[in-house]
Design a protein around this motif. Structure first.
Motif, PDB file in Angstrom:
ATOM      1  N   ALA A 203       0.954  -1.133   0.038  1.00  0.00           N
ATOM      2  CA  ALA A 203      -0.050   0.009   0.009  1.00  0.00           C
ATOM      3  C   ALA A 203       0.817   1.258  -0.071  1.00  0.00           C
ATOM      4  O   ALA A 203       0.730   2.288  -0.648  1.00  0.00           O
ATOM      5  N   LYS A 204       1.919   1.170   0.779  1.00  0.00           N
ATOM      6  CA  LYS A 204       2.908   2.300   0.740  1.00  0.00           C
ATOM      7  C   LYS A 204       3.460   2.722  -0.707  1.00  0.00           C
ATOM      8  O   LYS A 204       3.565   3.965  -0.973  1.00  0.00           O
ATOM      9  N   VAL A 205       3.996   1.518  -1.258  1.00  0.00           N
ATOM     10  CA  VAL A 205       4.342   1.880  -2.567  1.00  0.00           C
ATOM     11  C   VAL A 205       3.447   2.441  -3.584  1.00  0.00           C
ATOM     12  O   VAL A 205       3.677   3.284  -4.546  1.00  0.00           O
ATOM     13  N   ALA A 206       2.179   1.944  -3.453  1.00  0.00           N
ATOM     14  CA  ALA A 206       1.244   2.255  -4.308  1.00  0.00           C
ATOM     15  C   ALA A 206       1.035   3.680  -4.148  1.00  0.00           C
ATOM     16  O   ALA A 206       0.676   4.466  -5.130  1.00  0.00           O
ATOM     17  N   LEU A 207       0.809   4.266  -2.735  1.00  0.00           N
ATOM     18  CA  LEU A 207       1.091   5.744  -2.721  1.00  0.00           C
ATOM     19  C   LEU A 207       1.884   6.570  -3.041  1.00  0.00           C
ATOM     20  O   LEU A 207       1.764   7.520  -3.762  1.00  0.00           O
ATOM     21  N   LEU A 208       3.107   5.953  -2.844  1.00  0.00           N
ATOM     22  CA  LEU A 208       4.359   6.827  -3.183  1.00  0.00           C
ATOM     23  C   LEU A 208       4.434   6.893  -4.778  1.00  0.00           C
ATOM     24  O   LEU A 208       4.777   7.936  -5.234  1.00  0.00           O
ATOM     25  N   GLN A 209       4.112   5.824  -5.511  1.00  0.00           N
ATOM     26  CA  GLN A 209       4.013   6.141  -6.827  1.00  0.00           C
ATOM     27  C   GLN A 209       2.878   6.671  -7.650  1.00  0.00           C
ATOM     28  O   GLN A 209       3.128   7.273  -8.293  1.00  0.00           O
ATOM     29  N   GLY A 210       1.776   6.264  -6.875  1.00  0.00           N
ATOM     30  CA  GLY A 210       0.334   6.737  -7.581  1.00  0.00           C
ATOM     31  C   GLY A 210       0.055   8.249  -7.018  1.00  0.00           C
ATOM     32  O   GLY A 210      -0.621   8.987  -7.640  1.00  0.00           O
ATOM     33  N   ASN A 211       0.395   8.246  -5.836  1.00  0.00           N
ATOM     34  CA  ASN A 211      -0.038   9.831  -5.255  1.00  0.00           C
ATOM     35  C   ASN A 211       0.925  10.360  -4.232  1.00  0.00           C
ATOM     36  O   ASN A 211       0.561  10.626  -3.147  1.00  0.00           O
ATOM     37  N   PRO A 212       2.080  10.412  -4.742  1.00  0.00           N
ATOM     38  CA  PRO A 212       3.193  11.113  -3.904  1.00  0.00           C
ATOM     39  C   PRO A 212       2.972  12.498  -3.067  1.00  0.00           C
ATOM     40  O   PRO A 212       3.400  12.697  -2.271  1.00  0.00           O
ATOM     41  N   GLY A 213       2.026  13.411  -3.948  1.00  0.00           N
ATOM     42  CA  GLY A 213       1.801  14.637  -3.520  1.00  0.00           C
ATOM     43  C   GLY A 213       1.103  14.770  -2.108  1.00  0.00           C
ATOM     44  O   GLY A 213       1.082  15.747  -1.266  1.00  0.00           O
ATOM     45  N   LEU A 214       0.237  13.413  -1.844  1.00  0.00           N
ATOM     46  CA  LEU A 214      -0.575  13.327  -0.692  1.00  0.00           C
ATOM     47  C   LEU A 214       0.369  12.921   0.403  1.00  0.00           C
ATOM     48  O   LEU A 214       0.064  13.086   1.751  1.00  0.00           O
ATOM     49  N   VAL A 215       1.527  12.163   0.180  1.00  0.00           N
ATOM     50  CA  VAL A 215       2.716  11.844   1.467  1.00  0.00           C
ATOM     51  C   VAL A 215       3.658  12.848   1.758  1.00  0.00           C
ATOM     52  O   VAL A 215       3.852  12.985   2.740  1.00  0.00           O
ATOM     53  N   GLY A 216       4.028  13.393   0.668  1.00  0.00           N
ATOM     54  CA  GLY A 216       5.321  14.200   0.845  1.00  0.00           C
ATOM     55  C   GLY A 216       5.559  15.199   1.807  1.00  0.00           C
ATOM     56  O   GLY A 216       6.394  15.609   2.195  1.00  0.00           O
ATOM     57  N   ASN A 217       4.165  15.962   1.978  1.00  0.00           N
ATOM     58  CA  ASN A 217       4.139  17.144   3.168  1.00  0.00           C
ATOM     59  C   ASN A 217       3.677  16.683   4.214  1.00  0.00           C
ATOM     60  O   ASN A 217       3.157  17.614   5.079  1.00  0.00           O
ATOM     61  N   LEU A 218       3.248  15.714   4.727  1.00  0.00           N
ATOM     62  CA  LEU A 218       2.938  15.201   5.815  1.00  0.00           C
ATOM     63  C   LEU A 218       3.606  15.050   6.953  1.00  0.00           C
ATOM     64  O   LEU A 218       4.670  14.002   6.874  1.00  0.00           O
ATOM     65  N   ASP A 219       3.540  15.941   7.948  1.00  0.00           N
ATOM     66  CA  ASP A 219       4.594  15.562   9.129  1.00  0.00           C
ATOM     67  C   ASP A 219       4.186  14.343   9.869  1.00  0.00           C
ATOM     68  O   ASP A 219       2.909  14.283  10.160  1.00  0.00           O
ATOM     69  N   GLY A 220       5.055  13.552  10.308  1.00  0.00           N
ATOM     70  CA  GLY A 220       4.829  12.404  11.014  1.00  0.00           C
ATOM     71  C   GLY A 220       5.000  11.250  10.264  1.00  0.00           C
ATOM     72  O   GLY A 220       5.051   9.997  10.696  1.00  0.00           O
ATOM     73  N   ILE A 221       5.186  11.509   8.755  1.00  0.00           N
ATOM     74  CA  ILE A 221       5.806  10.188   8.087  1.00  0.00           C
ATOM     75  C   ILE A 221       7.350  10.315   7.891  1.00  0.00           C
ATOM     76  O   ILE A 221       8.074  11.306   7.844  1.00  0.00           O
ATOM     77  N   PRO A 222       8.007   9.180   7.991  1.00  0.00           N
ATOM     78  CA  PRO A 222       9.393   8.974   7.980  1.00  0.00           C
ATOM     79  C   PRO A 222      10.287   9.842   6.879  1.00  0.00           C
ATOM     80  O   PRO A 222       9.390   9.885   5.814  1.00  0.00           O
ATOM     81  N   ALA A 223      11.423  10.526   7.235  1.00  0.00           N
ATOM     82  CA  ALA A 223      12.124  11.201   6.224  1.00  0.00           C
ATOM     83  C   ALA A 223      12.282  10.398   5.037  1.00  0.00           C
ATOM     84  O   ALA A 223      11.913  11.036   3.803  1.00  0.00           O
ATOM     85  N   THR A 224      12.821   9.027   5.029  1.00  0.00           N
ATOM     86  CA  THR A 224      12.925   8.595   3.689  1.00  0.00           C
ATOM     87  C   THR A 224      11.851   8.472   2.828  1.00  0.00           C
ATOM     88  O   THR A 224      11.947   8.426   1.553  1.00  0.00           O
ATOM     89  N   ASP A 225      10.624   8.179   3.573  1.00  0.00           N
ATOM     90  CA  ASP A 225       9.204   8.062   2.647  1.00  0.00           C
ATOM     91  C   ASP A 225       8.956   9.550   1.986  1.00  0.00           C
ATOM     92  O   ASP A 225       8.726   9.495   0.944  1.00  0.00           O
ATOM     93  N   ARG A 226       8.983  10.339   3.036  1.00  0.00           N
ATOM     94  CA  ARG A 226       8.690  11.623   2.398  1.00  0.00           C
ATOM     95  C   ARG A 226       9.506  12.019   1.177  1.00  0.00           C
ATOM     96  O   ARG A 226       9.263  12.831   0.088  1.00  0.00           O
ATOM     97  N   ASP A 227      10.914  11.690   1.314  1.00  0.00           N
ATOM     98  CA  ASP A 227      11.982  12.096   0.469  1.00  0.00           C
ATOM     99  C   ASP A 227      11.605  11.442  -1.027  1.00  0.00           C
ATOM    100  O   ASP A 227      11.484  12.006  -2.019  1.00  0.00           O
TER     101      ASP A 227
END
Length: 509
Positions: A203-227
């Motif tokens: 699910a994480k990979v699907a979000l990072l690939q399909g909707n990265p803008g949803l994840v990248g600016n969320l505080d509380g998400i690990p730095a490597t995933d935001r990156d």
């Protein structure tokens, strides 16, 4: 309705055994179908019996295709549920341990009570957030799997006939799987962390690939995933904004990401308006010492290259000062004043203080191991943002640093609040400097001991903080210059060494 006690008792391994059994069952069904097809294709067999056998074989094959499709749907669902439960149960255990460390107990119904020891309201609020988000995700997982089971039992999983059993298995699996819910609306960093922790790797990979803008600016998400999310957004925006002034800043970020020593992490990106970006030199989730640098008037995405250079210099200075591992973050996460005239208003600071506080809370949430030593520093109007954030509810930081401040909205250190620092000790953790020839001195006009624009100069002795040394800076008309306002990061300026010392948790001069 699921309770905290229910989720405590969940057994991911039991679901894993179901997935394994279904996988074995699918293998046996496919093997049985091979026998049926061999019988139906028996060479040289003709007549009524052969016709009946062929008809019966076709019917059995159709039945087996349906069975393998349904079993594959439940198998995939069970596999994803096991992964989700592993994460949920681990986070439940971590949450129970957090409560215990702070003298609190979570009942089976999710109520938080004291065991008689000392506890902090902040911890209780964090626990409540975790409980709410974990139960939300657990309820969604439970409902998803129940839906898959109902569809299989009702014969609503289709095998999309005409193919092999392997194709039927793929068709069934494609009609299964857990839904991917989005992050909680207006969630705190703790909410976001709980949501992200509950998702499977798929699910994480699907979000990072399909909707990265949803994840990248969320505080509380690990730095490597935001990156990872923001690098995808960066590539897209570079392609989209050819000819735009912001392209210069995007390319500066890209160039910084391509360099190592230290590795850079893109923790936030927004190209709306003047643009915003958050870039860390070093991984803040693993560093012992973490600093957040807030630039001031005139800062915007197109000009971020100079701020990235300053962060790199502070990282080097902290390392030289003995910091075992360091991250220095350029936080252009607010709309900075464009002109000096705009900087006379506290409006921009009030607009950015909540975002800064949330970002600092997020750093605490995602840090691995013992808590890091966190410094928040501002330059020029950036100090005003930091000061306002530290007044309203406090900042998750161990040190505040004000460089060339026009005022921080406070009369003295007693009005600033640092999480984890005793109020009586705040003055030891607030640091300030201003160069003798810096033109910002002209903005700090006092009447009867009070600054009428943005508050007291934190470098004044009566503010109550620790004042550290900077070079006088370039002289100019009337003894002041604009050059002196930006020279704090020059290699020969003692202020740079002092900034490194503060970040490393060492005394200044």
């Amino acid at each position: 309705m699921l309770t905290w006690g229910d989720v405590r008792r969940w057994d991911p391994a039991a679901i894993g055994r179901v997935a394994d059994a279904l996988n074995d069952g699918c293998t046996r069904i496919i093997a049985a179908n091979d026998d049926v097809e061999a019988m139906a294709r028996f060479t040289g067999w003709t007549g009524d019996a052969a016709t009946a056998a062929s008809t019966r074989g076709g019917s059995l094959t159709s039945t087996l295709e349906q069975l393998v499709a349904e079993a594959s749907a439940v198998r995939r669902g069970a596999h994803e549920v096991q992964i989700a439960l592993d994460r949920i149960v681990a986070f439940v255990r971590e949450t129970d341990e957090l409560a215990s460390r702070h003298g609190l107990l979570i009942s089976g119904g999710g109520e938080i009570t004291s065991t008689g020891g000392p506890s902090e309201p902040r911890v209780s609020a964090e626990l409540a957030d975790r409980i709410e988000q974990l139960l939300r995700r657990a309820t969604d997982v439970d409902a998803d799997f129940a839906g898959i089971m109902r569809r299989a039992l009702r014969g609503e999983i289709t095998e999309q006939g005409g193919g092999t059993l392997a194709q039927a298995a793929d068709a069934g699996a494609a009609q299964s799987g857990l839904s991917i819910i989005g992050p909680p609306e207006n969630g705190s960093p703790g909410d976001n962390k709980a949501w992200w922790a509950s998702l499977s790797d798929t699910a994480k990979v699907a979000l990072l690939q399909g909707n990265p803008g949803l994840v990248g600016n969320l505080d509380g998400i690990p730095a490597t995933d935001r990156d990872a999310a923001n690098r995808a957004v960066l590539a897209r925006e570079i392609a989209r904004l050819q000819g735009d002034p912001k392209l210069k800043g995007l390319e500066a970020i890209q160039q910084r990401l391509e360099r190592s020593d230290p590795q850079a992490f893109l923790l936030g990106l927004d190209t709306g308006g003047d643009g915003k970006a958050i870039v860390s030199a070093g991984n803040p989730d693993t560093a012992v010492n973490v600093a957040t640098y807030v630039p001031g008037t005139g800062s915007e995405l197109s000009k971020i290259g100079g701020d990235l250079d300053r962060s790199d210099k502070m990282w080097a200075a902290a390392t030289t000062s003995g910091s075992p591992s360091t991250a220095v973050i350029t936080w252009l996460g607010y709309d900075a004043p464009n002109e000096i005239t705009d900087a006379a208003s506290a409006e921009y600071a009030d607009g950015g203080k909540a975002a800064l506080a949330g970002f600092q809370d997020g750093l605490r949430e995602t840090h691995q191991g013992p808590p890091s030593h966190n410094t928040v520093m501002g330059h020029s109007y950036g100090t005003t943002v930091v000061g306002h954030a530290a007044q309203d509810g406090g900042l998750a930081a161990d040190e505040l640093v004000f460089v060339a401040s026009p005022g921080v909205g406070a009369h003295d250190v007693s009005q600033l609040h640092l999480d984890g620092v005793d109020p009586g000790e705040t003055g030891k953790h607030v640091h300030a400097t201003v160069a003798e020839h810096d033109m910002i001195n002209l903005a700090n006009v006092e009447i009867a001991g009070y600054d009428l624009i943005l508050g007291q100069d934190p470098a004044d002795a009566d503010f109550g903080g620790q004042v550290f040394t900077s070079a006088p800076g370039t002289d100019g008309w009337g003894g002041y210059s604009t050059e002196a306002h930006s020279e704090y990061w020059e290699d020969n300026n003692p202020s740079l060494n002092n900034l490194g010392q503060i970040i490393a948790g060492k005394p200044t001069t």
